[in-house]
Scaffold this motif. Structure first.
Motif, PDB file in Angstrom:
ATOM      1  N   MET A  98      17.039  37.241  40.687  1.00  8.00           N
ATOM      2  CA  MET A  98      17.334  38.845  40.995  1.00  8.00           C
ATOM      3  C   MET A  98      16.226  39.483  41.961  1.00  8.00           C
ATOM      4  SD  MET A  98      17.933  40.443  37.413  1.00  8.00           S
ATOM      5  CE  MET A  98      16.228  41.084  37.118  1.00  8.00           C
ATOM      6  N   LYS A  99      15.321  38.470  42.407  1.00 12.58           N
ATOM      7  CA  LYS A  99      14.376  39.287  43.508  1.00 12.58           C
ATOM      8  C   LYS A  99      15.037  40.334  44.822  1.00 12.58           C
ATOM      9  CE  LYS A  99      12.739  35.006  45.696  1.00 12.58           C
ATOM     10  NZ  LYS A  99      12.345  34.375  46.159  1.00 12.58           N
ATOM     11  N   ASN A 100      16.413  39.337  44.796  1.00 11.30           N
ATOM     12  CA  ASN A 100      17.155  40.286  45.959  1.00 11.30           C
ATOM     13  C   ASN A 100      17.585  41.396  45.570  1.00 11.30           C
ATOM     14  OD1 ASN A 100      15.732  37.788  47.299  1.00 11.30           O
ATOM     15  ND2 ASN A 100      17.337  36.756  46.738  1.00 11.30           N
ATOM     16  N   ASN A 101      17.925  41.482  44.628  1.00 17.39           N
ATOM     17  CA  ASN A 101      18.574  42.959  44.823  1.00 17.39           C
ATOM     18  C   ASN A 101      17.429  44.381  43.673  1.00 17.39           C
ATOM     19  OD1 ASN A 101      20.843  41.595  43.555  1.00 17.39           O
ATOM     20  ND2 ASN A 101      20.332  41.099  41.631  1.00 17.39           N
ATOM     21  N   ALA A 102      18.112  44.664  44.892  1.00 14.72           N
ATOM     22  CA  ALA A 102      17.036  46.199  44.580  1.00 14.72           C
ATOM     23  C   ALA A 102      17.145  47.022  43.032  1.00 14.72           C
ATOM     24  CB  ALA A 102      17.525  47.335  45.640  1.00 14.72           C
ATOM     25  N   GLY A 158      16.836  46.459  39.504  1.00 18.05           N
ATOM     26  CA  GLY A 158      16.693  45.533  38.618  1.00 18.05           C
ATOM     27  C   GLY A 158      17.263  45.148  36.868  1.00 18.05           C
ATOM     28  N   TRP A 159      17.561  46.713  36.902  1.00 19.51           N
ATOM     29  CA  TRP A 159      18.523  46.885  35.300  1.00 19.51           C
ATOM     30  C   TRP A 159      19.025  48.217  35.562  1.00 19.51           C
ATOM     31  CZ3 TRP A 159      19.489  44.336  31.476  1.00 19.51           C
ATOM     32  CH2 TRP A 159      20.160  44.597  30.160  1.00 19.51           C
ATOM     33  N   PHE A 160      20.225  48.156  35.027  1.00 19.89           N
ATOM     34  CA  PHE A 160      20.926  49.645  34.921  1.00 19.89           C
ATOM     35  C   PHE A 160      21.113  49.802  32.967  1.00 19.89           C
ATOM     36  CE2 PHE A 160      24.728  47.081  35.652  1.00 19.89           C
ATOM     37  CZ  PHE A 160      25.206  47.221  34.506  1.00 19.89           C
ATOM     38  N   GLU A 161      20.842  51.229  32.872  1.00 14.15           N
ATOM     39  CA  GLU A 161      21.725  51.552  32.143  1.00 14.15           C
ATOM     40  C   GLU A 161      22.947  52.507  31.717  1.00 14.15           C
ATOM     41  OE1 GLU A 161      17.785  50.057  28.779  1.00 14.15           O
ATOM     42  OE2 GLU A 161      18.097  52.414  29.156  1.00 14.15           O
ATOM     43  N   ILE A 162      23.313  52.506  30.225  1.00 11.55           N
ATOM     44  CA  ILE A 162      24.348  53.713  31.126  1.00 11.55           C
ATOM     45  C   ILE A 162      25.017  54.133  29.448  1.00 11.55           C
ATOM     46  CG2 ILE A 162      27.431  53.947  30.929  1.00 11.55           C
ATOM     47  CD1 ILE A 162      27.856  51.822  33.233  1.00 11.55           C
ATOM     48  N   PRO A 163      24.822  55.456  29.440  1.00  7.84           N
ATOM     49  CA  PRO A 163      24.217  55.972  28.168  1.00  7.84           C
ATOM     50  C   PRO A 163      25.999  56.155  27.434  1.00  7.84           C
ATOM     51  CG  PRO A 163      23.679  57.304  29.409  1.00  7.84           C
ATOM     52  CD  PRO A 163      24.324  56.266  30.625  1.00  7.84           C
ATOM     53  N   VAL A 164      26.288  56.504  25.822  1.00  8.80           N
ATOM     54  CA  VAL A 164      27.709  56.480  25.529  1.00  8.80           C
ATOM     55  C   VAL A 164      26.824  57.141  23.725  1.00  8.80           C
ATOM     56  CG1 VAL A 164      28.027  54.272  25.850  1.00  8.80           C
ATOM     57  CG2 VAL A 164      26.554  53.744  24.047  1.00  8.80           C
ATOM     58  N   ASN A 165      27.369  57.932  23.677  1.00  9.80           N
ATOM     59  CA  ASN A 165      28.074  58.434  22.409  1.00  9.80           C
ATOM     60  C   ASN A 165      28.648  57.441  21.310  1.00  9.80           C
ATOM     61  OD1 ASN A 165      26.738  60.915  22.969  1.00  9.80           O
ATOM     62  ND2 ASN A 165      28.852  61.576  23.969  1.00  9.80           N
ATOM     63  N   ASN A 166      29.355  56.695  21.201  1.00 11.09           N
ATOM     64  CA  ASN A 166      30.453  56.039  20.223  1.00 11.09           C
ATOM     65  C   ASN A 166      30.501  55.041  20.719  1.00 11.09           C
ATOM     66  OD1 ASN A 166      32.952  54.218  19.375  1.00 11.09           O
ATOM     67  ND2 ASN A 166      32.640  56.316  18.274  1.00 11.09           N
ATOM     68  N   MET A 167      29.648  53.690  20.923  1.00 11.89           N
ATOM     69  CA  MET A 167      29.322  52.240  21.074  1.00 11.89           C
ATOM     70  C   MET A 167      30.936  51.631  20.982  1.00 11.89           C
ATOM     71  SD  MET A 167      27.776  50.351  22.701  1.00 11.89           S
ATOM     72  CE  MET A 167      25.663  51.014  22.879  1.00 11.89           C
ATOM     73  N   GLU A 168      31.223  51.342  20.078  1.00  9.59           N
ATOM     74  CA  GLU A 168      32.117  51.055  19.791  1.00  9.59           C
ATOM     75  C   GLU A 168      33.655  51.137  20.873  1.00  9.59           C
ATOM     76  OE1 GLU A 168      31.110  51.863  17.259  1.00  9.59           O
ATOM     77  OE2 GLU A 168      30.382  50.516  16.203  1.00  9.59           O
ATOM     78  N   ARG A 169      33.551  52.427  21.008  1.00 11.73           N
ATOM     79  CA  ARG A 169      34.882  53.057  22.198  1.00 11.73           C
ATOM     80  C   ARG A 169      34.610  52.714  23.301  1.00 11.73           C
ATOM     81  NH1 ARG A 169      34.690  59.397  21.855  1.00 11.73           N
ATOM     82  NH2 ARG A 169      32.961  58.967  22.773  1.00 11.73           N
ATOM     83  N   ALA A 170      32.687  52.756  23.629  1.00  6.98           N
ATOM     84  CA  ALA A 170      32.625  52.193  25.112  1.00  6.98           C
ATOM     85  C   ALA A 170      32.929  50.856  25.577  1.00  6.98           C
ATOM     86  CB  ALA A 170      31.329  53.322  25.705  1.00  6.98           C
TER      87      ALA A 170
END
Length: 127
Positions: free
Chosen positions: A1-5, A7-19
Motif C-alpha cells: 500500500m505504500k505505493n498508493n496515493a 490509503g483508504w476510502f469511505e463511501i457514505p450510505v443511508n441504507n447499508m443493505e441497499r448499498a
C-alpha cells in the motif's frame, strides 16, 4: 500500500443493505460488514499484495452524508470492460450519468454513475 496515493476510502450510505446489494451486484464481489458501535461499515475486499486501495461503505447517524458533489472515486471494473458493470447499474438501483468514455489509449475508459445512495462514483477499465 505504500505505493498508493490513497490509503483508504469511505463511501457514505443511508441504507447499508441497499448499498451493499448495489456494489456487490455491479462489481461482482462480496463486502464484509462490520459494526463498530454507531459506525456501520462494509469493507471492499483487498490484499496487501494487490494494487489499488482498500475502502468501505460507511453509515453513521451524524458524520456521513451521501453526495453527488464531493470527491470522485474511481472503482476498477474487474470484468476488464466497464460496459459489463454499467449494464448492472440501473437494475441494481443506480443511474448512469456519463456513459463509457475513452480517456486515452494509454489509460482506457471511464464512466460516471450515481449509486443507490446518490453518490457520484466513477468506474474504470482498460478496455
Amino acid at each position: 500500500m505504500k505505493n498508493n496515493a490513497v490509503g483508504w476510502f469511505e463511501i457514505p450510505v443511508n441504507n447499508m443493505e441497499r448499498a451493499m446489494s448495489f456494489y456487490e451486484r455491479i462489481l461482482d464481489l462480496k463486502l464484509q460488514r462490520n459494526m463498530m458501535g454507531p459506525l456501520d461499515m462494509a469493507w471492499f475486499p483487498w490484499t496487501e499484495e494487490g494494487t489499488g486501495s482498500p475502502g468501505s461503505l460507511v453509515k453513521h447517524p451524524e458524520f456521513y452524508v451521501p453526495s453527488a458533489d464531493g470527491v470522485l472515486i474511481y472503482l476498477t471494473a474487474h470484468s476488464g470492460d466497464l460496459k459489463n458493470e454499467l449494464a448492472k447499474v440501473e437494475p441494481a438501483g443506480g443511474k448512469v450519468i456519463q456513459k463509457k468514455t475513452k480517456i486515452s489509449d494509454e489509460y482506457g475508459f471511464m464512466a460516471l454513475i450515481l449509486d443507490s445512495e446518490g453518490n457520484r462514483v466513477a468506474l474504470h477499465s482498460r478496455k
